[in-house]
Motif scaffolding. Sequence first.
Motif, PDB file in Angstrom:
ATOM      1  N   ALA A  71       5.056  29.732 -24.346  1.00 15.71           N
ATOM      2  CA  ALA A  71       4.445  29.706 -25.652  1.00 15.71           C
ATOM      3  C   ALA A  71       5.304  29.091 -26.486  1.00 15.71           C
ATOM      4  CB  ALA A  71       4.113  30.868 -26.042  1.00 15.71           C
ATOM      5  N   MET A  72       6.603  29.123 -26.716  1.00 13.32           N
ATOM      6  CA  MET A  72       7.362  28.636 -27.748  1.00 13.32           C
ATOM      7  C   MET A  72       8.396  27.722 -27.418  1.00 13.32           C
ATOM      8  SD  MET A  72       5.882  30.482 -30.073  1.00 13.32           S
ATOM      9  CE  MET A  72       6.766  29.775 -31.528  1.00 13.32           C
ATOM     10  N   GLY A  73       8.908  27.791 -26.085  1.00 11.30           N
ATOM     11  CA  GLY A  73      10.059  27.070 -25.503  1.00 11.30           C
ATOM     12  C   GLY A  73      11.102  28.001 -25.922  1.00 11.30           C
ATOM     13  N   PRO A  74      12.628  27.448 -25.354  1.00 10.68           N
ATOM     14  CA  PRO A  74      13.686  28.463 -25.219  1.00 10.68           C
ATOM     15  C   PRO A  74      13.875  29.018 -26.743  1.00 10.68           C
ATOM     16  CG  PRO A  74      14.076  26.245 -24.165  1.00 10.68           C
ATOM     17  CD  PRO A  74      12.611  26.205 -24.811  1.00 10.68           C
ATOM     18  N   ILE A  75      14.253  30.349 -26.933  1.00 13.58           N
ATOM     19  CA  ILE A  75      14.582  30.675 -28.217  1.00 13.58           C
ATOM     20  C   ILE A  75      16.118  30.787 -28.093  1.00 13.58           C
ATOM     21  CG2 ILE A  75      14.623  33.010 -29.552  1.00 13.58           C
ATOM     22  CD1 ILE A  75      11.683  31.562 -29.256  1.00 13.58           C
ATOM     23  N   PRO A  76      16.891  30.068 -28.778  1.00 13.89           N
ATOM     24  CA  PRO A  76      18.097  29.678 -28.984  1.00 13.89           C
ATOM     25  C   PRO A  76      19.162  31.126 -29.206  1.00 13.89           C
ATOM     26  CG  PRO A  76      17.403  28.602 -30.630  1.00 13.89           C
ATOM     27  CD  PRO A  76      16.173  29.111 -30.023  1.00 13.89           C
ATOM     28  N   SER A  77      18.437  31.762 -30.070  1.00 14.08           N
ATOM     29  CA  SER A  77      19.463  32.990 -30.623  1.00 14.08           C
ATOM     30  C   SER A  77      18.334  33.891 -31.399  1.00 14.08           C
ATOM     31  CB  SER A  77      20.439  32.425 -31.437  1.00 14.08           C
ATOM     32  OG  SER A  77      19.940  32.077 -32.791  1.00 14.08           O
ATOM     33  N   VAL A  78      18.758  35.024 -31.514  1.00 16.15           N
ATOM     34  CA  VAL A  78      18.089  36.118 -32.420  1.00 16.15           C
ATOM     35  C   VAL A  78      18.934  36.638 -33.412  1.00 16.15           C
ATOM     36  CG1 VAL A  78      16.655  36.946 -30.457  1.00 16.15           C
ATOM     37  CG2 VAL A  78      18.795  38.133 -30.599  1.00 16.15           C
ATOM     38  N   PRO A  79      18.414  36.881 -34.578  1.00  9.75           N
ATOM     39  CA  PRO A  79      16.745  36.517 -34.754  1.00  9.75           C
ATOM     40  C   PRO A  79      16.648  34.825 -34.640  1.00  9.75           C
ATOM     41  CG  PRO A  79      17.787  36.998 -36.827  1.00  9.75           C
ATOM     42  CD  PRO A  79      18.879  37.393 -35.888  1.00  9.75           C
ATOM     43  N   CYS A  80      15.248  34.532 -34.518  1.00  7.30           N
ATOM     44  CA  CYS A  80      14.809  33.313 -34.503  1.00  7.30           C
ATOM     45  C   CYS A  80      13.755  33.453 -35.433  1.00  7.30           C
ATOM     46  CB  CYS A  80      14.817  32.446 -33.148  1.00  7.30           C
ATOM     47  SG  CYS A  80      14.687  30.737 -33.125  1.00  7.30           S
ATOM     48  N   ILE A  81      13.558  32.665 -36.293  1.00  2.38           N
ATOM     49  CA  ILE A  81      12.378  32.694 -37.236  1.00  2.38           C
ATOM     50  C   ILE A  81      11.712  31.405 -37.045  1.00  2.38           C
ATOM     51  CG2 ILE A  81      11.862  33.194 -39.657  1.00  2.38           C
ATOM     52  CD1 ILE A  81      14.474  34.711 -39.738  1.00  2.38           C
ATOM     53  N   TYR A  82      10.118  31.497 -37.037  1.00  2.00           N
ATOM     54  CA  TYR A  82       9.423  30.378 -37.073  1.00  2.00           C
ATOM     55  C   TYR A  82       8.390  30.527 -38.316  1.00  2.00           C
ATOM     56  CZ  TYR A  82      10.862  29.034 -32.307  1.00  2.00           C
ATOM     57  OH  TYR A  82      11.516  28.437 -31.252  1.00  2.00           O
ATOM     58  N   ILE A  83       8.368  29.603 -39.145  1.00  2.79           N
ATOM     59  CA  ILE A  83       7.420  29.810 -40.444  1.00  2.79           C
ATOM     60  C   ILE A  83       6.453  28.672 -40.376  1.00  2.79           C
ATOM     61  CG2 ILE A  83       7.606  29.588 -42.727  1.00  2.79           C
ATOM     62  CD1 ILE A  83      10.595  30.413 -42.663  1.00  2.79           C
ATOM     63  N   TYR A  84       5.134  29.318 -40.440  1.00  2.00           N
ATOM     64  CA  TYR A  84       3.950  28.483 -40.272  1.00  2.00           C
ATOM     65  C   TYR A  84       3.202  28.649 -41.623  1.00  2.00           C
ATOM     66  CZ  TYR A  84       4.568  28.405 -35.410  1.00  2.00           C
ATOM     67  OH  TYR A  84       4.851  28.413 -34.042  1.00  2.00           O
ATOM     68  N   ARG A  85       2.956  27.587 -42.141  1.00  9.72           N
ATOM     69  CA  ARG A  85       2.004  27.440 -43.504  1.00  9.72           C
ATOM     70  C   ARG A  85       0.790  26.472 -43.306  1.00  9.72           C
ATOM     71  NH1 ARG A  85       5.779  25.726 -46.909  1.00  9.72           N
ATOM     72  NH2 ARG A  85       5.168  23.603 -46.595  1.00  9.72           N
ATOM     73  N   ASP A  86      -0.369  27.101 -43.555  1.00 10.24           N
ATOM     74  CA  ASP A  86      -1.652  26.028 -43.391  1.00 10.24           C
ATOM     75  C   ASP A  86      -1.673  25.881 -41.831  1.00 10.24           C
ATOM     76  OD1 ASP A  86      -2.255  26.146 -45.872  1.00 10.24           O
ATOM     77  OD2 ASP A  86      -0.991  24.535 -46.448  1.00 10.24           O
ATOM     78  N   ARG A  87      -1.479  26.773 -41.005  1.00 14.99           N
ATOM     79  CA  ARG A  87      -1.596  26.565 -39.440  1.00 14.99           C
ATOM     80  C   ARG A  87      -0.507  25.648 -38.965  1.00 14.99           C
ATOM     81  NH1 ARG A  87      -7.098  28.596 -37.656  1.00 14.99           N
ATOM     82  NH2 ARG A  87      -7.736  29.754 -39.219  1.00 14.99           N
ATOM     83  N   ARG A  88       0.529  25.120 -39.491  1.00 13.97           N
ATOM     84  CA  ARG A  88       1.494  24.295 -39.101  1.00 13.97           C
ATOM     85  C   ARG A  88       2.780  24.724 -39.160  1.00 13.97           C
ATOM     86  NH1 ARG A  88       0.422  19.683 -42.725  1.00 13.97           N
ATOM     87  NH2 ARG A  88       2.714  19.434 -42.342  1.00 13.97           N
ATOM     88  N   MET A  89       3.594  24.568 -37.954  1.00 11.79           N
ATOM     89  CA  MET A  89       4.977  25.105 -38.119  1.00 11.79           C
ATOM     90  C   MET A  89       5.862  24.321 -38.999  1.00 11.79           C
ATOM     91  SD  MET A  89       7.884  25.760 -35.423  1.00 11.79           S
ATOM     92  CE  MET A  89       8.691  24.206 -35.249  1.00 11.79           C
ATOM     93  N   VAL A  90       6.454  24.860 -40.234  1.00 14.20           N
ATOM     94  CA  VAL A  90       7.041  24.009 -41.133  1.00 14.20           C
ATOM     95  C   VAL A  90       8.619  24.073 -41.085  1.00 14.20           C
ATOM     96  CG1 VAL A  90       7.943  24.487 -43.818  1.00 14.20           C
ATOM     97  CG2 VAL A  90       5.687  25.353 -43.055  1.00 14.20           C
ATOM     98  N   THR A  91       9.093  25.209 -40.497  1.00 17.03           N
ATOM     99  CA  THR A  91      10.587  25.251 -39.721  1.00 17.03           C
ATOM    100  C   THR A  91      10.777  26.229 -38.876  1.00 17.03           C
ATOM    101  OG1 THR A  91      12.984  24.816 -40.623  1.00 17.03           O
ATOM    102  CG2 THR A  91      11.538  26.742 -41.724  1.00 17.03           C
ATOM    103  N   ARG A  92      11.938  26.094 -38.198  1.00 19.09           N
ATOM    104  CA  ARG A  92      12.563  27.164 -37.395  1.00 19.09           C
ATOM    105  C   ARG A  92      14.079  27.546 -37.904  1.00 19.09           C
ATOM    106  NH1 ARG A  92      13.842  25.887 -31.380  1.00 19.09           N
ATOM    107  NH2 ARG A  92      15.512  25.062 -32.186  1.00 19.09           N
ATOM    108  N   LEU A  93      14.273  28.750 -38.319  1.00 18.07           N
ATOM    109  CA  LEU A  93      15.611  29.078 -38.593  1.00 18.07           C
ATOM    110  C   LEU A  93      16.281  30.041 -37.478  1.00 18.07           C
ATOM    111  CD1 LEU A  93      14.453  30.422 -42.077  1.00 18.07           C
ATOM    112  CD2 LEU A  93      15.656  28.244 -41.488  1.00 18.07           C
ATOM    113  N   GLU A  94      17.413  29.561 -37.294  1.00 16.52           N
ATOM    114  CA  GLU A  94      18.108  30.120 -35.846  1.00 16.52           C
ATOM    115  C   GLU A  94      19.287  31.166 -36.593  1.00 16.52           C
ATOM    116  OE1 GLU A  94      19.423  27.433 -33.213  1.00 16.52           O
ATOM    117  OE2 GLU A  94      17.703  26.507 -33.203  1.00 16.52           O
ATOM    118  N   GLY A  95      19.144  32.399 -36.076  1.00 14.99           N
ATOM    119  CA  GLY A  95      20.284  33.364 -36.729  1.00 14.99           C
ATOM    120  C   GLY A  95      19.819  34.176 -37.951  1.00 14.99           C
TER     121      GLY A  95
END
Length: 110
Positions: A71-95
Amino acid sequence: NLILIFFNPGCDHCQREATAIHGRKKEFSEHEIWFVSVDSLKNIADFRKEYQLTDSNFHFAGGDVEQIVTAMGPIPSVPCIYIYRDRRMVTRLEGEAELDEILRFAEGSN
Protein backbone atom coordinates in the motif's frame (compact mmCIF):
# COMPACT_ATOMS: atom_id res chain seq x y z
CA ASN A 1 -7.03 15.99 6.89
CA LEU A 2 -5.23 12.80 7.71
CA ILE A 3 -2.02 11.93 9.52
CA LEU A 4 -0.72 8.35 9.25
CA ILE A 5 1.91 7.33 11.76
CA PHE A 6 3.66 4.03 11.19
CA PHE A 7 5.04 2.96 14.54
CA ASN A 8 6.27 0.15 16.73
CA PRO A 9 4.91 0.08 20.31
CA GLY A 10 8.36 -0.85 21.70
CA CYS A 11 10.20 1.94 19.87
CA ASP A 12 11.59 4.71 22.11
CA HIS A 13 11.16 7.28 19.32
CA CYS A 14 7.54 6.25 18.79
CA GLN A 15 6.88 6.44 22.52
CA ARG A 16 8.31 9.97 22.71
CA GLU A 17 6.23 11.01 19.69
CA ALA A 18 3.08 9.59 21.33
CA THR A 19 3.87 11.38 24.60
CA ALA A 20 4.32 14.67 22.75
CA ILE A 21 1.09 14.22 20.79
CA HIS A 22 -0.80 13.36 23.97
CA GLY A 23 0.45 16.58 25.56
CA ARG A 24 -0.96 18.61 22.67
CA LYS A 25 -4.02 16.55 21.72
CA LYS A 26 -6.26 19.60 21.38
CA GLU A 27 -4.10 20.91 18.54
CA PHE A 28 -4.73 17.67 16.64
CA SER A 29 -8.51 17.63 17.19
CA GLU A 30 -9.27 18.72 13.62
CA HIS A 31 -7.19 15.91 12.14
CA GLU A 32 -7.80 12.19 11.81
CA ILE A 33 -4.74 10.43 13.21
CA TRP A 34 -4.08 6.78 12.33
CA PHE A 35 -1.34 4.85 14.11
CA VAL A 36 -0.45 1.74 12.11
CA SER A 37 1.86 -1.07 13.22
CA VAL A 38 2.88 -4.59 12.29
CA ASP A 39 2.97 -5.52 15.98
CA SER A 40 0.24 -7.59 17.67
CA LEU A 41 -3.21 -6.06 18.12
CA LYS A 42 -2.79 -6.47 21.89
CA ASN A 43 0.45 -4.45 21.90
CA ILE A 44 -1.15 -1.79 19.69
CA ALA A 45 -4.17 -1.57 22.04
CA ASP A 46 -1.88 -1.38 25.09
CA PHE A 47 0.10 1.43 23.44
CA ARG A 48 -3.11 3.37 22.72
CA LYS A 49 -4.23 3.01 26.31
CA GLU A 50 -0.81 3.77 27.84
CA TYR A 51 -0.43 7.04 25.91
CA GLN A 52 -4.12 7.92 26.36
CA LEU A 53 -4.71 8.47 22.65
CA THR A 54 -8.36 7.49 22.94
CA ASP A 55 -10.12 10.58 21.59
CA SER A 56 -12.47 9.89 18.66
CA ASN A 57 -10.00 11.27 16.09
CA PHE A 58 -7.26 8.80 17.10
CA HIS A 59 -7.41 5.42 15.38
CA PHE A 60 -5.15 2.38 15.64
CA ALA A 61 -4.68 -0.44 13.16
CA GLY A 62 -2.47 -3.41 12.54
CA GLY A 63 -1.28 -4.94 9.33
CA ASP A 64 1.40 -7.22 8.09
CA VAL A 65 4.57 -6.02 6.42
CA GLU A 66 3.46 -7.18 2.97
CA GLN A 67 0.15 -5.29 3.22
CA ILE A 68 1.84 -2.09 4.30
CA VAL A 69 4.65 -2.24 1.75
CA THR A 70 2.15 -2.98 -1.02
CA ALA A 71 0.00 0.00 0.00
CA MET A 72 2.69 2.52 0.98
CA GLY A 73 6.04 1.31 -0.26
CA PRO A 74 8.91 0.60 2.13
CA ILE A 75 8.74 2.31 5.51
CA PRO A 76 12.35 3.41 6.09
CA SER A 77 12.09 3.98 9.85
CA VAL A 78 9.62 4.36 12.67
CA PRO A 79 7.98 6.54 13.37
CA CYS A 80 7.27 7.43 9.77
CA ILE A 81 4.60 10.07 9.37
CA TYR A 82 2.56 10.66 6.22
CA ILE A 83 0.52 13.85 6.13
CA TYR A 84 -2.44 14.25 3.78
CA ARG A 85 -4.44 17.38 3.09
CA ASP A 86 -7.38 17.52 0.69
CA ARG A 87 -6.84 13.81 -0.10
CA ARG A 88 -3.28 14.38 -1.34
CA MET A 89 -0.06 13.45 0.40
CA VAL A 90 1.71 16.63 1.43
CA THR A 91 4.84 15.14 2.94
CA ARG A 92 6.48 12.19 4.64
CA LEU A 93 8.53 12.73 7.79
CA GLU A 94 10.93 9.98 8.84
CA GLY A 95 11.89 9.46 12.47
CA GLU A 96 10.80 11.66 15.34
CA ALA A 97 9.29 14.89 14.10
CA GLU A 98 8.62 18.15 15.86
CA LEU A 99 4.90 18.57 16.47
CA ASP A 100 5.01 22.12 15.13
CA GLU A 101 6.34 20.75 11.85
CA ILE A 102 3.62 18.08 11.67
CA LEU A 103 0.90 20.64 12.37
CA ARG A 104 2.36 23.14 9.91
CA PHE A 105 2.13 20.58 7.07
CA ALA A 106 -1.25 19.25 8.24
CA GLU A 107 -2.77 22.72 8.40
CA GLY A 108 -1.27 23.95 5.15
CA SER A 109 0.98 26.65 6.54
CA ASN A 110 4.22 25.11 5.23
